[in-house]
Scaffold this active site. Structure first.
Site, short mmCIF file in Angstrom:
data_model
loop_
_atom_site.label_atom_id
_atom_site.label_comp_id
_atom_site.label_asym_id
_atom_site.label_seq_id
_atom_site.Cartn_x
_atom_site.Cartn_y
_atom_site.Cartn_z
N GLU A 115 -35.41 -17.59 -38.92
CA GLU A 115 -34.48 -16.54 -39.34
C GLU A 115 -34.13 -16.88 -40.77
O GLU A 115 -33.38 -17.82 -41.03
CB GLU A 115 -33.27 -16.55 -38.40
N TRP A 139 -25.17 -23.67 -42.95
CA TRP A 139 -23.72 -23.89 -43.07
C TRP A 139 -22.93 -22.60 -43.04
O TRP A 139 -21.71 -22.64 -42.95
CB TRP A 139 -23.42 -24.64 -44.38
N ASN A 140 -23.57 -21.43 -43.16
CA ASN A 140 -22.76 -20.21 -43.30
C ASN A 140 -22.12 -19.75 -41.99
O ASN A 140 -21.06 -19.15 -41.98
CB ASN A 140 -23.53 -19.08 -43.99
N GLU A 170 -31.66 -13.08 -53.20
CA GLU A 170 -30.48 -13.02 -52.34
C GLU A 170 -29.29 -13.53 -53.16
O GLU A 170 -29.30 -14.68 -53.60
CB GLU A 170 -30.75 -13.93 -51.14
N LYS A 182 -30.12 -30.20 -35.49
CA LYS A 182 -29.64 -30.80 -36.74
C LYS A 182 -28.88 -29.74 -37.53
O LYS A 182 -29.45 -28.81 -38.08
CB LYS A 182 -30.78 -31.32 -37.61
P1 ADP Z 1 -29.36 -23.27 -47.88
O1 ADP Z 1 -29.91 -23.20 -49.28
O2 ADP Z 1 -28.67 -22.05 -47.45
O3 ADP Z 1 -28.61 -24.53 -47.56
P2 ADP Z 1 -31.69 -24.29 -46.64
O4 ADP Z 1 -32.83 -23.54 -46.10
O5 ADP Z 1 -31.93 -25.22 -47.78
O6 ADP Z 1 -30.60 -23.21 -46.94
O7 ADP Z 1 -30.99 -25.16 -45.51
C1 ADP Z 1 -30.77 -24.70 -44.21
C2 ADP Z 1 -30.86 -25.87 -43.29
O8 ADP Z 1 -32.13 -26.48 -43.45
C3 ADP Z 1 -29.86 -26.98 -43.53
O9 ADP Z 1 -29.53 -27.56 -42.27
C4 ADP Z 1 -30.62 -27.99 -44.35
O10 ADP Z 1 -30.09 -29.27 -44.17
C5 ADP Z 1 -31.99 -27.86 -43.74
N1 ADP Z 1 -33.09 -28.26 -44.64
C6 ADP Z 1 -33.18 -28.07 -45.94
N2 ADP Z 1 -34.33 -28.55 -46.43
C7 ADP Z 1 -35.01 -29.07 -45.38
C8 ADP Z 1 -36.28 -29.71 -45.19
N3 ADP Z 1 -37.11 -29.92 -46.21
N4 ADP Z 1 -36.64 -30.08 -43.95
C9 ADP Z 1 -35.82 -29.86 -42.91
N5 ADP Z 1 -34.63 -29.26 -43.00
C10 ADP Z 1 -34.22 -28.86 -44.22
#
Ligand code: ADP
Length: 484
Positions: free
Chosen positions: A256, A157-158, A387, A181
């Protein structure tokens, strides 16, 4: 949100196989503005079945897209680039509404996001192979580059637009097809990009965008036999889980992930420039970037002077709704982010750090937080390892070059690093000794589509942007042509 010039950019359906669709269950996700908590719209909450449909569409679209001459793929991408630039104001409004960043930063991100499409449209025409001198008469050895196949992308989302285009631009240029996604906090920017991809003439199924349940869609991506590559930007924890899940089908992965960037100010640095560099690196996007300075190391002899310089600049930052003029700091993405910052500050102050500026939730309420300067930070504090992802600049003290390089490298992460010095010997020594993928030397801004972005250690695998970025979506095939 501001009234859009092109209201059709705001979608509440997903884009699968060239058509706009609701979720099978009819369930939706609410998208809210983090500055005001007001509702912006709804997007479908899709799950495994819809993800698999998008993957199958990408698989069906692959042969024809792969065989489209690179020049023609480039023409379509170029049209997409032009449309993104042409709708910059609307795309920036959508981004500020769902993400919170100041409108000027959103506009910059749209330019940056578009630059990847332009760059990779050009690179599409330059996916050269090699000719290799043969050891035997009558044979020739050649490599050709071919697209990896169906790719899946999960984005954060950033940077709601740029994290998509630097993946999709490279993938489509290489002849791959892709299902994206986006993060559930910022799906509207992603869907608006899909609207413009459709208008640009990206064929059905070549690019699909689906919103919904992360773990369900993630599982569909990682378990599918049809998906040959997963590209992810997000946390190290989620990246590790996705990588594990990709192991069963031996997918290629590009990751990343998180960072813990050191920012070193040596005693020979231009202090004014270094303080400005901290503002750019630390406070962009309210501290919510993976390349934000996380630990700022100041040489002992200039520590007080630098603290004053930086404190004055931090005091000038203006917090508020990103649509208001002159705002430089938007809200944090959600309340969990605020609580994390508070807990890191509580830990640091309990171990001897001092809050020089800010340190509290902002009087504007919501998820606004005061830009904060913390002095006398030390390596035993939680923020030396985690972080921060918020507007907190912790200043550490160091005595000499060897010590600060060891301190800078004392982290599991290895994404970006920054340092300020005018000494050419020190510049080379430090740049080579830092364990990271990218180094800003006398600058706090390093991102550009023309240079390779990525990390080492637990910050990830692979590079995005630059001529290296397209390689991540290509396989090398070796031809041994004998009997000549
Ligand atoms: P943040 O904490 O910055 O949101 P995440 O790594 O949790 O970072 O999320 C980054 C992306 O990964 C988002 O699009 C989130 O919906 C997706 N995401 C989070 N958890 C999962 C998962 N278990 N499987 C697939 N995608 C995920």
């Amino acid at each position: 949100m501001k009234k859009l010039h092109a209201p059709h950019l705001l979608r509440s359906e997903c884009y699968i196989d060239g058509s706009w669709q609701q979720s099978d269950s009819g369930s939706t996700i609410a998208v809210t503005n983090p500055s005001t908590q007001s509702l912006i719209g709804h997007v479908p909450s899709m799950e495994k079945a819809e993800a698999n449909r998008a993957i199958e569409a990408a698989y069906r679209a692959l042969p024809s897209w792969r065989d489209t001459p690179a020049q023609d793929r480039a023409t379509i991408l170029r049209r997409w680039f032009n449309l993104i630039i042409g709708h910059q104001d609307d795309l920036a409004s959508i981004m500020t509404a769902e993400q919170g960043k100041p409108l000027a930063e959103s506009k910059t991100e749209i330019t940056y996001a578009a630059s990847f499409i332009e760059w990779f449209a050009e690179q599409a025409k330059r996916t050269y192979g090699d000719t290799i001198p043969s050891k035997s008469k009558g044979s020739r050895l050649i490599t050709i580059k071919q697209p990896v196949g169906v790719c899946a992308a999960i984005t954060p989302w950033n940077f709601p637009a740029a994290m998509i285009t630097r993946k999709a631009g490279a993938a489509l240029a290489a002849g791959c097809t892709m299902v994206v996604k986006p993060a559930s906090q910022t799906p509207l920017s992603a869907l608006a990009l899909a609207v413009l991809a459709e208008e640009a003439g990206v064929p059905d199924g070549v690019l699909s965008v689906i919103t919904g349940d992360s773990s369900e869609i993630g599982k569909a991506f990682t378990s599918s036999q049809l998906v040959r590559k997963l590209t992810f930007t997000g946390s190290t924890k989620t990246g590790a889980a996705l990588m594990r899940d990709c192991a069963n089908t031996i997918k290629k992965v590009s990751l990343e992930l998180g960072g813990n960037a050191p920012f070193i100010v040596f005693d020979d640095a231009d202090l004014e420039a270094a303080a400005e560099g901290v503002i750019q690196s630390k406070f962009r996007n309210t501290g919510q970037t993976c390349v934000c300075a996380n630990r700022i190391f100041i040489h002992d002899t200039i520590y007080e002077k630098f603290t004053h310089l930086l404190a004055a600049k931090i005091a000038e930052l203006k917090v508020g709704d990103g649509f208001e003029p002159d705002i430089t700091q938007g809200p944090l993405i959600n309340i969990e982010a605020v609580e994390k910052v508070e807990s890191l500050l509580a830990d640091a102050t309990s171990k001897g750090a001092t809050i020089a500026v800010g340190g509290r939730r902002h009087a504007k309420g919501g998820t606004f937080f005061e830009p904060t300067l913390l002095t006398e930070a030390t390596s035993d504090m939680q923020l030396a390892q985690d972080e921060i992802f918020g507007p907190v600049a912790p200043l550490f003290r160091f005595q000499n070059e060897a010590e600060v390089i060891a301190m800078a490298n004392d982290t599991e992460y290895g994404l970006a690093a920054y340092f300020y010095s005018r000494d050419i010997g020190r510049i080379w020594r430090t740049a080579e000794a830092l364990e990271c993928g990218m180094v800003g030397i006398n600058t706090g801004i390093i991102s550009t589509e023309t240079a390779p972005f990525g990390g080492i250690k637990q910050s990830g695998i692979g590079r995005e942007g630059s001529h290296e970025g397209i390689e991540e979506y290509l396989e090398s095939k070796y031809l041994n042509l004998s009997g000549l």
